[in-house]
Design a protein around this motif. Sequence first.
Motif, PDB file in Angstrom:
ATOM      1  N   SER A  40       0.853  -1.184   0.000  1.00  0.00           N
ATOM      2  CA  SER A  40       0.000   0.000   0.000  1.00  0.00           C
ATOM      3  C   SER A  40       0.884   1.227   0.000  1.00  0.00           C
ATOM      4  O   SER A  40       1.664   1.455   0.936  1.00  0.00           O
ATOM      5  N   THR A  41       0.797   2.013  -1.069  1.00  0.00           N
ATOM      6  CA  THR A  41       1.591   3.230  -1.215  1.00  0.00           C
ATOM      7  C   THR A  41       0.688   4.377  -1.622  1.00  0.00           C
ATOM      8  O   THR A  41      -0.512   4.181  -1.885  1.00  0.00           O
ATOM      9  N   ALA A  42       1.264   5.562  -1.688  1.00  0.00           N
ATOM     10  CA  ALA A  42       0.480   6.723  -2.096  1.00  0.00           C
ATOM     11  C   ALA A  42       0.002   6.585  -3.546  1.00  0.00           C
ATOM     12  O   ALA A  42      -1.046   7.108  -3.921  1.00  0.00           O
ATOM     13  N   GLN A  43       0.761   5.876  -4.374  1.00  0.00           N
ATOM     14  CA  GLN A  43       0.406   5.695  -5.774  1.00  0.00           C
ATOM     15  C   GLN A  43      -0.678   4.630  -5.960  1.00  0.00           C
ATOM     16  O   GLN A  43      -1.510   4.729  -6.857  1.00  0.00           O
ATOM     17  N   ASN A  44      -0.663   3.619  -5.121  1.00  0.00           N
ATOM     18  CA  ASN A  44      -1.632   2.527  -5.225  1.00  0.00           C
ATOM     19  C   ASN A  44      -1.869   1.989  -3.820  1.00  0.00           C
ATOM     20  O   ASN A  44      -0.972   1.421  -3.213  1.00  0.00           O
ATOM     21  N   ASN A  45      -3.068   2.202  -3.306  1.00  0.00           N
ATOM     22  CA  ASN A  45      -3.323   1.851  -1.909  1.00  0.00           C
ATOM     23  C   ASN A  45      -3.503   0.347  -1.687  1.00  0.00           C
ATOM     24  O   ASN A  45      -3.562  -0.115  -0.553  1.00  0.00           O
ATOM     25  N   TYR A  46      -3.578  -0.423  -2.781  1.00  0.00           N
ATOM     26  CA  TYR A  46      -3.718  -1.880  -2.638  1.00  0.00           C
ATOM     27  C   TYR A  46      -3.187  -2.545  -3.905  1.00  0.00           C
ATOM     28  O   TYR A  46      -3.878  -2.637  -4.906  1.00  0.00           O
ATOM     29  N   GLN A  47      -1.945  -2.983  -3.855  1.00  0.00           N
ATOM     30  CA  GLN A  47      -1.304  -3.582  -5.029  1.00  0.00           C
ATOM     31  C   GLN A  47      -0.812  -4.981  -4.687  1.00  0.00           C
ATOM     32  O   GLN A  47       0.062  -5.174  -3.841  1.00  0.00           O
ATOM     33  N   LYS A  48      -1.376  -5.965  -5.371  1.00  0.00           N
ATOM     34  CA  LYS A  48      -0.984  -7.350  -5.159  1.00  0.00           C
ATOM     35  C   LYS A  48       0.311  -7.654  -5.910  1.00  0.00           C
ATOM     36  O   LYS A  48       0.472  -7.266  -7.063  1.00  0.00           O
ATOM     37  N   VAL A  49       1.211  -8.374  -5.244  1.00  0.00           N
ATOM     38  CA  VAL A  49       2.437  -8.878  -5.861  1.00  0.00           C
ATOM     39  C   VAL A  49       2.582 -10.326  -5.404  1.00  0.00           C
ATOM     40  O   VAL A  49       3.077 -10.598  -4.305  1.00  0.00           O
ATOM     41  N   ASP A  50       2.109 -11.261  -6.220  1.00  0.00           N
ATOM     42  CA  ASP A  50       2.132 -12.654  -5.787  1.00  0.00           C
ATOM     43  C   ASP A  50       3.494 -13.284  -6.040  1.00  0.00           C
ATOM     44  O   ASP A  50       4.411 -12.649  -6.575  1.00  0.00           O
ATOM     45  N   PHE A  51       3.632 -14.545  -5.676  1.00  0.00           N
ATOM     46  CA  PHE A  51       4.915 -15.219  -5.793  1.00  0.00           C
ATOM     47  C   PHE A  51       5.374 -15.310  -7.245  1.00  0.00           C
ATOM     48  O   PHE A  51       6.565 -15.213  -7.541  1.00  0.00           O
ATOM     49  N   GLY A  52       4.423 -15.502  -8.156  1.00  0.00           N
ATOM     50  CA  GLY A  52       4.779 -15.535  -9.571  1.00  0.00           C
ATOM     51  C   GLY A  52       5.349 -14.213 -10.047  1.00  0.00           C
ATOM     52  O   GLY A  52       6.302 -14.178 -10.831  1.00  0.00           O
ATOM     53  N   ASP A  53       4.772 -13.109  -9.557  1.00  0.00           N
ATOM     54  CA  ASP A  53       5.302 -11.778  -9.908  1.00  0.00           C
ATOM     55  C   ASP A  53       6.723 -11.615  -9.383  1.00  0.00           C
ATOM     56  O   ASP A  53       7.593 -11.067 -10.066  1.00  0.00           O
ATOM     57  N   MET A  54       6.974 -12.095  -8.156  1.00  0.00           N
ATOM     58  CA  MET A  54       8.306 -11.965  -7.567  1.00  0.00           C
ATOM     59  C   MET A  54       9.323 -12.859  -8.269  1.00  0.00           C
ATOM     60  O   MET A  54      10.515 -12.561  -8.277  1.00  0.00           O
ATOM     61  N   ASP A  55       8.842 -13.959  -8.845  1.00  0.00           N
ATOM     62  CA  ASP A  55       9.742 -14.813  -9.621  1.00  0.00           C
ATOM     63  C   ASP A  55      10.269 -14.084 -10.849  1.00  0.00           C
ATOM     64  O   ASP A  55      11.404 -14.301 -11.288  1.00  0.00           O
ATOM     65  N   GLU A  56       9.436 -13.208 -11.412  1.00  0.00           N
ATOM     66  CA  GLU A  56       9.790 -12.546 -12.670  1.00  0.00           C
ATOM     67  C   GLU A  56      10.584 -11.264 -12.457  1.00  0.00           C
ATOM     68  O   GLU A  56      11.533 -10.987 -13.186  1.00  0.00           O
ATOM     69  N   GLU A  57      10.187 -10.460 -11.474  1.00  0.00           N
ATOM     70  CA  GLU A  57      10.878  -9.192 -11.261  1.00  0.00           C
ATOM     71  C   GLU A  57      10.643  -8.682  -9.850  1.00  0.00           C
ATOM     72  O   GLU A  57       9.731  -9.127  -9.159  1.00  0.00           O
TER      73      GLU A  57
END
Length: 556
Positions: free
Chosen positions: A241-258
Amino acid sequence: MDVQRVILIAALALVSYLMVLQWNDDYGPAQQPQQQAATVSAYADTTPAQNVSELPQATDASASADIPVTAGSPATAPAMQSLISVRTDVLDVLIDPHGGDIIQVALQEHLSALASDQPFILLEQNANRTYVAQSGLIGRDGPDASPDGRPVYTSANTEYVMDGDALSVDLNLTTETGVQVTKRFSFTRGEYKVGVETIVNNMSAAPFNAVLFGQIKRDGSTDPSQQTSMGMQSYLGAVFSTAQNNYQKVDFGDMDEERFVASSPDGWVAMVQHYFLSAWIPAPGAEYKYESRKLNGQYLVGFISPEFSVAPGQSETVSATFYAGPKDVDQLEKIAPDLNLTIDYGWLWWIASPLYMLLKWIHSIVGNWGLAIIGITILVKAALFHLNAKAFRSMAKMRKFGPEMARLKELYGDDRQKMSQEMMKLYQKEKINPLGGCLPILVQMPVFIALYWVLMESVELRHAPFYGYIQDLSQMDPYFILPILMGVTMFIQQSLNPTPPDPMQAKMMKMLPILFTFFFLWFPAGLVLYWLVNNILSIAQQWFINKQIEAGEVKD
């Protein structure tokens, strides 16, 4: 249908039912109690170089923020220290003095399984799973950035038990330069949040510069709290949760890529699973860096604070809040803005949130979550009564004039244009709208889907009993009675509808109750209860309207 045929069908149904029960015992989804593997120090079997590599790098001008810290010369692993146990009314926590990390959190009010007396373990560090919360000081003078590895803290006791409304646990460290560092964990009765303060008392002759970090380290193991194997699955992964996006999912597959990297004033980072979550919420009022990394098969998500400096003879306190517990709306709303969004109702959250509040309100009156589900089903049905009535009225008229439609089809079957003309005359004369039932049903669908997610995401339904043999509304009906009743009511409801003119479509419609019954066999009992009650109410309303139409009492 003769008696012999009835007996054969009943026997076949009984045998099929017993076969499904046996198949479920052998191969069906089962609630797996958590294995109580011995918890060990997160760093007992690793070298300091490996330990430090898991930490983020301080955001100073002399180094890139996108790579992990590299260790200096190898050193001997620190001696094993006793883990520090902290017990409150809702939490059972283990803290590793090597780094002062939280390496186990057991939730006292949430059991690992319905028939178990063991608490549900959310965080743990053992041979089965790695899921821990790390924090400390890195940067130029940070003790966690030392080439000798993570620091070893000391505490006055190795066991703390809350006997009042609050409890503080201090871990102390004195660096080689004389800087005193205290990591203070603050617990409050009835709450799952833990205040983590790092107090720096600079007794040296030089300024002390460091950066606070907090991160969650987890392996890619499955969600132990995901109790259903069919239907929609709850999200497992990180949320920023940031000022730019208050709810942004980053799943394990996303972390595998970047890697995920963002800077924001305030904010938070969480690791989310079904019913439970852990989260770091840094103190408000500063610009933080948030990031995700994958290292040695582990997923790390966390925050890094701006650098702070402590002059000789001065002290400074930097802090953050750590949460490890259920997805409880009331507590999450108090801890940080938008943290309650981790209770993921999907894109229909704007409908689901009021439905959840209504469900809680009904429960506060009736005292049983099964009765609350029945209550909210009745209220939703009442709110949509007129839309349903319009749909049922249209279907009732189609049913009443079904023989006439069949006669026209037989009379003009070879002349489609003529048949369409005669059918339109009948529709106009009797004021029948063949599509009249579609729009109300489409309007209802978002409500039904939103309520489905409310029942799926509500931790209150976990291990919540109904009556009789149903002791957990979040688990499937062990004897499949509710799904079978749901299928029966669906068949009855279908019999009240007009038969489709297309024979193939009619056969497919007859198969739907069977397919839906099989599909609902492994759904949570609370969801099946909702559909069963909804079907019963629909049957009553449709039967009443059919009788009115047949008697000519209702006119458009």
